[in-house]
Each structure stands twice: as C-alpha cells, then as structure tokens.
Motif scaffolding. Structure first.
Motif: not given
Lengths: 407, 144
Positions: B61-63, B91-93, B112-113
């Motif tokens: 994940x990024x964040x 990640x979400x972004x 992207x999830x």
C-alpha cells in the motif's frame, strides 16, 4: 588758385565722401551684427536647457539664462564664472567626473552624454557636451524630478513584485492544500467504501442460508450505494484534476480522438444499435489529455441519454453556429428543456431522474471547466424528446476534409 | 509467501479473503506499516537476528503509517538482496503522481484497489496467476 589746388580739394571731398559711405556701411554692418548677436542670444535663451561654452582651457566664455540660474542654485553668479575657469569655482564637480567627461569629449572630439549629482543642493544634472575646435558647447538640465520619479517607480516595482510573490505563495499554498485534499479524497474516502462493499459481499456469500430475500436485497443496496459513492468520488477527483492539471496546448486530431472514444463507448454495450457519424480531419489547438476527458464525457452522455431509442444516432462534426465555427456532438436521445440549460454545466445539477438515467451530475461541469481552461465556450440546444446538441469552440478549430464518414 | 503491507485491518481481511477465494494457497504475512515491512525484510528491529525469508511478491500500500509505501520501495531498491524483489503497489489512489512515482521508484506493477469486491476478486486472481504462477522471478526458490 591753381588747378592743382582745385584738384586737391576735389580729391579730399571724394575721400570724405568715401569715408562717409564706409562709415554708413560699417554702421549698417554693426547694426546687423548686433541684431544677429541678439537673435542668437534670444535663440540660446529660448532653450529650456542650460547652455554654456567653455574654451579649450576650461574658461566659461558664454552662458545662457537657464545656465546662469542653474549655476546660481549651485552657488555661483554669472560674474563669478564668465571669463574664468569653471573648475576654479567648482573644483571637484561630482567628484571630478564632469571635468573628466569634458576632457574626454574635447580629446576624442566626440559628443558625450552623462549624468552627475551635485551633492551640496542634491541636484541631479544631465550633460550633453559637444566639442568644436576652440572648446566645448554644453547643454545641461536639472533631472532631479525625473530621478525622483525613477526612484519612486523603482520602489513601486519592488513593492509590486513583493505583492505578486506574496500572492503567488498564497496561491501555491492553496494549491498544495487542494492537492492534499484530493489525495485524501482519493485515498481515505474510498477505503471505507471498500470495506462496506467487501463485507456486504462476504455476508451474502457466507451467510446466504440465514438471510431472507429482503436481507439479501438490502445488502445488494448497500453494495450499490458504496459503488455509487465511489463513482461520485472519482468524478469529483476528475473535476479537481482538470483544475490542477498542467495545460499544454498542441494541435490535436479531434476526429481520431472521437473515433477512439466512440469505439470504447460502443464496446461497453456491443448489442446496442448505434450509428456514429464522425466528420474527418477536424483538428484544433488543445491540451490532448484534457480535451479527451471532455470528449469522453460528452460522448458518454450522448450514449447514455439515447439508450432508450431503438437506434442511437450520434454525430460529431464542425459547423458555423451563432456566427462562430463550433464543434458539435449531437444525439437523438431524451434531450432536455432549454429553460434548465443554465443548470446544465453546474456541478451536482441533474436534469433527469436517477431512476431514468444514472449519473453523478459532475460530467458536464468537468467539460465546462476543461473548455474554460482552453479559453473556449460550450453551449447546448435541445428540447425534451428531441435529442441534444452540444456545441463548443476551440482555438485553431478547422475541418480540412468536410466529407462525413460513418464509423 | 506473500508479504502484504497494509495498515487497514478491514483491507487485510478482505485481501486474505480474496486470495483464499481464488485458491491462492501461499502463506500471507502481514506488515501493518512501512517500518515493520522494512524490519521484516532486512531482519532489523523486532526481527533482528531472525532468518529473513524473502516473499515471492510484496503487495504494498502507498499510504502507510510511520514509513510510507514509496519509502519502503526505495529502501528495497537500494539493497542488493531486495533490489529485484517483485513489488506490486496495491492502493486506493489513482493519482498520476502516485503511479509515476511508484514506477520511478522501481515498482513492478500498480493496481488500484476497486471498491467493488467482485472486481477486486478478479484483480486478485489475475495478480496471483501472474506473480505467483506465470512470472519467473529473479530470486532462486522465489515461489514459496
């Protein structure tokens, strides 16, 4: 009396007469010379600049009234200067710079222009020195007011630059905040939606036996809403990206772009009967990525709102409209009432029931913002049930091959 | 082994569920933040002295708290032992900056999830098939 004596008398008389003539001529010449000298004096005095003449040795041989007044302000009367070396009265004028410049002009036999400051009375002077064989003619004027103005302008410029820097910093800060906000929207607001959707699905799969049909339906509704909200977030992000994105205009083949998007749109539901008519050779000066987003939104709209027609017809082309050359995207869909046309391009405004046509209400706001960034304009014409036609302008819009081609 | 670097316990549960649903039998080890991921992979901190087993793939994940995903990625790429370790950003972004920076920092893939779990299931299936079955990893005995 002898003849000789008579001749002598005659001779004297003749000479006298000649002398008298010469005297008269001289008087005339003197008068003319005086007049010319006065005229010259008047001319020189009519100059609003100070004017003086220096001999090779630096003696002041002439000065006009303005020069006398200027020298008076510097503390020297005409009688102190005329016939005397200028440097005797002003031994170190502007730190010797004036004397040096004058010497150079005389030595080089070249005109020279320079500025000098006379500190004791804070006088800014501009000199133009013109050399000639016996010395130097000098024009000079008081430029203190101009100097003051220059100084003020310089200070204003500095102040202005400071203000611009402050504003830019403010703007940069706002932009960074917007970046951070978008990032957070993109990342943090979506995360809970994944959990909502994921665990609803987990319930449906793992506890299917203990759920009645209503219960399953509710879970499906939760999932549908989570996904709807995700779409809204994505649409909002796209809207904010349009503002944040770099803007790089270049020639864009709009026909090719529309053809590409049309084939994507068609692929989303290949069974639909749809006829795309795309004019060839349409190009304009645009940011390729932004204009693609705008065209995607417009074509998706045309596709969506004509879904209830037996055959969908979507046209893209260029035509003069209201006196300007405009691109158009026309559909034969549901259309809308023109009295709501102002709401069309505002975010979160929808003109159709969600049950009839789903959507986020952000698409056309995004299109509008993209065209605004291009310095362009969008408008629409429609009537309920009559389809809709969206027109937009772009810089350098041209249609080289006006032949329409069916895609 | 798969190393899942993810701080959201919901997402950990959903990812493990999606992997199971796709019959991906590899062991899943979870790191809850970037610092823990680095300690695990480099045998530092709480993992000091323990033998390090490199995973077949890192799902990153990024964040993340403490040390974010990009920093983890850069740390991995700076070390010889982990330079070639397959890392998939999950990640979400879908911010362009995130995608670009991830690839520039040496990510092998960026996913992207999706919010829709069914789409996520499909993505996980593809991911497992590609990175755990099809892909020939650079590290000997990588599949485990």
């Amino acid at each position: 009396m002898g003849a000789a004596s008579v001749r002598a008398d005659f001779e004297v008389e003749r000479l006298r007469s000649q002398v008298s003539t010469l005297e008269q001529l001289l008087a005339v010449h003197e008068k003319t010379a005086l007049e010319q000298s006065r005229r010259l004096e008047n001319i020189v005095n009519s100059i609003s600049d100070g004017f003086f003449v220096l001999s090779r040795e630096g003696r002041v041989t002439y000065l006009n009234q303005v020069a006398a007044a200027l020298f008076m302000r510097m503390g020297a009367g005409s009688s102190d200067l005329l016939g005397r070396p200028l440097w005797a009265k002003f031994p170190n004028l502007a730190g010797g710079a004036v004397e040096q410049n004058f010497s150079r002009a005389m030595h080089d036999r070249a005109q020279i222009t320079f500025e000098a400051r006379f500190e004791p009375v804070d006088l800014h002077l501009e000199f133009h020195a013109y050399p000639w064989e016996d010395g130097l003619s000098v024009l000079f004027q008081d430029v203190s007011a101009r100097k003051l103005n220059d100084l003020r302008r310089e200070q204003m410029q500095i102040e202005l630059e400071r203000q611009v820097q402050l504003r830019t910093a403010d703007l940069q800060a706002t932009l960074s905040e917007l970046e951070a906000f978008s990032y957070s929207v993109s990342h943090d607001l979506r995360a809970p939606l994944r959990s909502l959707d994921g665990f609803s699905q987990a319930l449906l799969e793992d506890y299917s036996d203990s759920l009645e049909s209503d219960g399953k339906l509710y879970l499906e509704r939760i999932r549908a809403n989570a996904q709807k909200m995700a779409q809204l977030i994505d649409a909002l992000l796209q809207l904010s990206r349009v503002t944040r994105a770099e803007f790089n205009p270049a020639p864009v083949d709009l026909s090719a772009l529309v053809r590409q998007i049309a084939s994507d749109v068609r692929a989303s539901d290949p069974r639909r009967d749809c006829e795309f008519t795309i004019e060839d050779g349409v190009s304009a000066e645009a940011d390729a990525r932004l204009i693609e987003v705008a065209l995607q939104n417009l074509l998706n709209n045309a596709w969506k709102f004509s879904s209830q027609r037996r055959q969908t017809r979507i046209q893209f082309g260029v035509a003069p409209h209201n006196g300007v050359l405009a691109c158009y995207i026309r559909d034969n869909g549901a259309g809308f009432d023109m009295k709501y046309s102002e709401k069309l391009f505002t975010a979160f405004q929808r003109l159709h029931d969600v049950r009839e046509f789903e959507g986020t209400g952000i698409g056309l706001a995004t299109v509008n913002r993209i065209l605004k960034r291009h310095g362009a304009r969008i408008w629409a014409e429609s009537a309920p049930g009559q389809g809709a036609c969206f027109y937009f302008t772009l810089n350098g819009l041209s249609a080289e091959a006006p032949k329409a081609k069916s895609a | 082994m798969i190393l899942l670097v993810e701080d959201n316990p919901d997402h950990v549960a959903l990812t493990i569920r999606a992997l199971k649903k796709n019959h991906i039998a590899n062991e899943v080890v979870v790191a809850n933040d970037g610092a823990q991921a680095i300690d695990m992979l480099f045998g530092r901190g709480d993992f000091d002295g323990r033998p390090v087993t490199l995973p077949s793939v890192v799902l990153l994940d990024l964040k993340l708290p403490k040390v974010d995903g990009l920093e983890v990625l850069r740390a991995l790429r700076a070390e010889d032992r982990t330079r070639l370790l397959p890392v998939v950003i999950l990640t979400s972004s879908d911010e362009e900056q995130d995608i670009l920076q991830s690839y520039r920092s040496g990510a092998n893939s960026y996913i992207r999830k999706p919010v829709d779990f069914m789409q996520f299931l499909e993505a996980t299936k593809q991911l497992g098939l590609y990175w755990l079955v099809l892909n020939e990893g650079p590290i000997a005995g990588g599949n485990g």
